[in-house]
Design an enzyme around this catalytic site. Structure first.
Site, short mmCIF file in Angstrom:
data_model
loop_
_atom_site.label_atom_id
_atom_site.label_comp_id
_atom_site.label_asym_id
_atom_site.label_seq_id
_atom_site.Cartn_x
_atom_site.Cartn_y
_atom_site.Cartn_z
N ASP A 12 0.68 -1.34 0.04
CA ASP A 12 -0.31 0.29 0.01
C ASP A 12 0.91 1.12 0.19
OD1 ASP A 12 -2.13 -1.58 -0.12
OD2 ASP A 12 -2.53 -1.94 2.12
N LYS A 34 0.42 -7.88 -2.47
CA LYS A 34 -0.79 -7.88 -3.21
C LYS A 34 -0.85 -6.07 -3.94
CE LYS A 34 -4.19 -5.69 -0.21
NZ LYS A 34 -4.90 -4.14 -0.57
N ASP A 61 -6.08 -5.92 -6.25
CA ASP A 61 -6.78 -5.70 -6.15
C ASP A 61 -6.94 -4.70 -6.33
OD1 ASP A 61 -8.42 -5.48 -3.70
OD2 ASP A 61 -7.03 -5.07 -2.42
N LEU A 62 -8.04 -4.47 -8.07
CA LEU A 62 -8.31 -3.26 -8.28
C LEU A 62 -10.57 -3.28 -7.94
CD1 LEU A 62 -6.23 -2.37 -11.09
CD2 LEU A 62 -6.12 -2.11 -8.87
N LYS A 63 -10.65 -4.94 -7.79
CA LYS A 63 -11.76 -5.01 -6.51
C LYS A 63 -13.22 -3.79 -8.34
CE LYS A 63 -11.16 -4.11 -1.91
NZ LYS A 63 -9.50 -3.78 -2.07
N ASP A 66 -18.16 -2.93 -13.17
CA ASP A 66 -19.04 -1.96 -13.89
C ASP A 66 -19.33 -3.31 -14.50
OD1 ASP A 66 -19.14 -0.23 -16.00
OD2 ASP A 66 -17.08 0.94 -15.82
N ILE A 67 -19.98 -2.63 -15.81
CA ILE A 67 -20.88 -2.94 -16.84
C ILE A 67 -20.15 -4.26 -16.99
CG2 ILE A 67 -22.58 -1.44 -17.07
CD1 ILE A 67 -21.62 -1.43 -19.71
N PRO A 68 -20.86 -5.69 -17.23
CA PRO A 68 -20.23 -6.53 -17.50
C PRO A 68 -19.11 -6.60 -18.89
CG PRO A 68 -22.85 -7.35 -17.10
CD PRO A 68 -22.04 -6.11 -16.70
N THR A 70 -17.61 -3.50 -20.25
CA THR A 70 -16.06 -3.22 -19.33
C THR A 70 -15.33 -4.01 -18.53
OG1 THR A 70 -17.33 -1.30 -19.46
CG2 THR A 70 -15.63 -1.25 -18.14
N THR A 125 -15.66 -4.47 4.44
CA THR A 125 -15.42 -4.40 5.86
C THR A 125 -15.80 -3.04 6.69
OG1 THR A 125 -13.45 -4.61 5.74
CG2 THR A 125 -14.19 -6.20 7.09
N ARG A 192 -4.13 -9.03 12.83
CA ARG A 192 -2.95 -8.38 13.25
C ARG A 192 -2.72 -8.69 14.85
NH1 ARG A 192 -2.92 -5.13 10.37
NH2 ARG A 192 -3.67 -3.09 9.76
N GLN A 202 -7.81 -0.74 11.84
CA GLN A 202 -8.81 -2.24 11.15
C GLN A 202 -9.51 -2.09 12.64
OE1 GLN A 202 -8.58 -3.31 8.94
NE2 GLN A 202 -7.09 -3.83 8.01
N GLY A 222 -0.67 -5.19 5.73
CA GLY A 222 0.24 -4.47 5.28
C GLY A 222 0.88 -4.66 6.49
N ARG A 223 0.37 -2.76 7.07
CA ARG A 223 1.64 -1.87 7.79
C ARG A 223 2.12 -2.96 8.97
NH1 ARG A 223 -3.17 1.89 8.63
NH2 ARG A 223 -4.24 -0.25 8.57
O1 C5P Z 1 -1.96 -2.35 6.76
P1 C5P Z 1 -3.25 -3.49 6.90
O2 C5P Z 1 -2.97 -5.11 7.24
O3 C5P Z 1 -4.43 -2.93 7.76
O4 C5P Z 1 -3.51 -3.76 5.83
C1 C5P Z 1 -4.90 -4.31 4.53
C2 C5P Z 1 -4.92 -4.33 3.53
O5 C5P Z 1 -6.44 -5.03 3.00
C3 C5P Z 1 -4.97 -2.84 2.98
O6 C5P Z 1 -5.08 -3.01 1.21
C4 C5P Z 1 -6.10 -3.25 2.49
O7 C5P Z 1 -6.98 -2.25 1.62
C5 C5P Z 1 -6.92 -4.33 2.13
N1 C5P Z 1 -8.23 -4.83 2.57
C6 C5P Z 1 -8.88 -5.11 4.08
N2 C5P Z 1 -10.26 -4.87 4.62
C7 C5P Z 1 -10.98 -4.99 2.85
C8 C5P Z 1 -10.93 -5.45 2.15
C9 C5P Z 1 -9.21 -4.89 1.92
O8 C5P Z 1 -8.12 -4.26 5.46
N3 C5P Z 1 -12.02 -5.43 3.82
#
Ligand code: C5P
Length: 258
Positions: A12, A34, A61-63, A66-68, A70, A125, A192, A202, A222-223
């Site tokens: 990220d 990711k 992870d671009l989620k 859009d229309i099918p 595209t 979430t 975590r 989170q 991530g972090r």
């Molecule tokens: O830094 P952290 O561990 O919180 O990063 C979690 C990653 O998962 C981020 O890229 C966040 O956008 C992604 N994510 C999330 N919750 C979701 C979907 C994706 O935290 N429901």
């Protein structure tokens, strides 16, 4: 039943140089990374190709939503060597998911590569019971479990559309595997480790151990790794915790999510 608990490190950041140096530091122990909107919008497909060039796999992870037609074209563009997973919003509907899959399969056949798995975001979430019922108008007044019911329903639609799995909170993994089978992949963010200090933004987070016991197939982290003083040491500690949890599961230990 538990999943394999493979770790995906979330890159990220918008600077591709920073992202690639993290990949160099963490691979090959971490095998998948990711790439989300921030990095992709800043660097496009180049960063994906560079990560693949370092021998790592990419969850793109671009989620898509859009229309099918595209989404089909976008999914086919994302199908390139090194990309092993992409995602779409289940809220785009079954036809959109079917077309995403078609785009992936057609592009993979042309390039003679393995098609990436296509998974669905069931519900962000960040959307809780209040937003789901009052703003989005789903299941108003039905039951206090409307979030879980919606998530499982979306997972079932994704599975019926041929998708390989879903992104989900650890708390819904059990219900999803029960409804869709253990082979249906669950990708779980919000992880975590206890040693990682603050949970950042989170709210409903779990430890790596809890995620493994819940049955998560992939843990998105991530972090706790990317912002650690030593990302490599943090990744190793996390991988150790996952290995130990899987071993405990194998030995028949059983723990519920609190
Ligand atoms: O830094 P952290 O561990 O919180 O990063 C979690 C990653 O998962 C981020 O890229 C966040 O956008 C992604 N994510 C999330 N919750 C979701 C979907 C994706 O935290 N429901």
């Amino acid at each position: 039943m538990t999943g394999k608990g493979e770790i995906i490190v979330a890159l990220d950041m918008k600077d591709p140089g920073e992202a690639l140096s993290l990949v160099r530091e963490l691979a090959p122990e971490v095998t998948m990374f990711k790439v989300g909107m921030e990095l992709f919008y800043a660097s496009g497909s180049d960063v994906i190709d560079s990560i693949a060039g370092l021998g790592a796999k990419v969850f793109c992870d671009l989620k898509l939503h859009d229309i099918p037609a595209t989404v089909k074209r976008a999914a086919s563009v994302l199908t390139r060597p090194g990309v092993s997973m992409i995602d779409v919003h289940a809220a785009g509907g079954s036809q959109m998911m079917v077309e995403a899959l078609a785009g992936v399969y057609e592009a993979a056949a042309v390039q003679n590569i393995q098609p990436p798995r296509v998974i669905a975001v069931t519900l962000l979430t960040s959307i809780d019971h209040d937003v789901l019922t009052h703003e989005l108008g789903f299941g108003r007044g039905l039951t206090e479990y409307v979030v879980t019911e919606y998530v499982v329903r979306m997972a079932e639609v994704a599975r019926a559309s041929g998708l390989n799995g879903v992104v989900t909170s650890a708390f819904e993994v059990g219900a999803i595997h029960k409804a869709c089978g253990d082979g249906f992949i669950t990708v779980v963010p919000g992880v975590r480790p206890t040693w990682a200090g603050e949970p950042h933004d989170q709210k409903r987070f779990v430890t790596p151990r809890e995620a493994v016991f819940a049955g998560a197939d992939y843990l998105v982290v991530g972090r706790p790794i990317t912002r650690a003083r030593s990302p490599r040491d943090a990744a190793r500690a996390l991988l150790d915790e996952v290995r130990e949890a899987r071993e405990d599961v194998r030995r028949g230990k059983f723990e519920h999510l609190g």
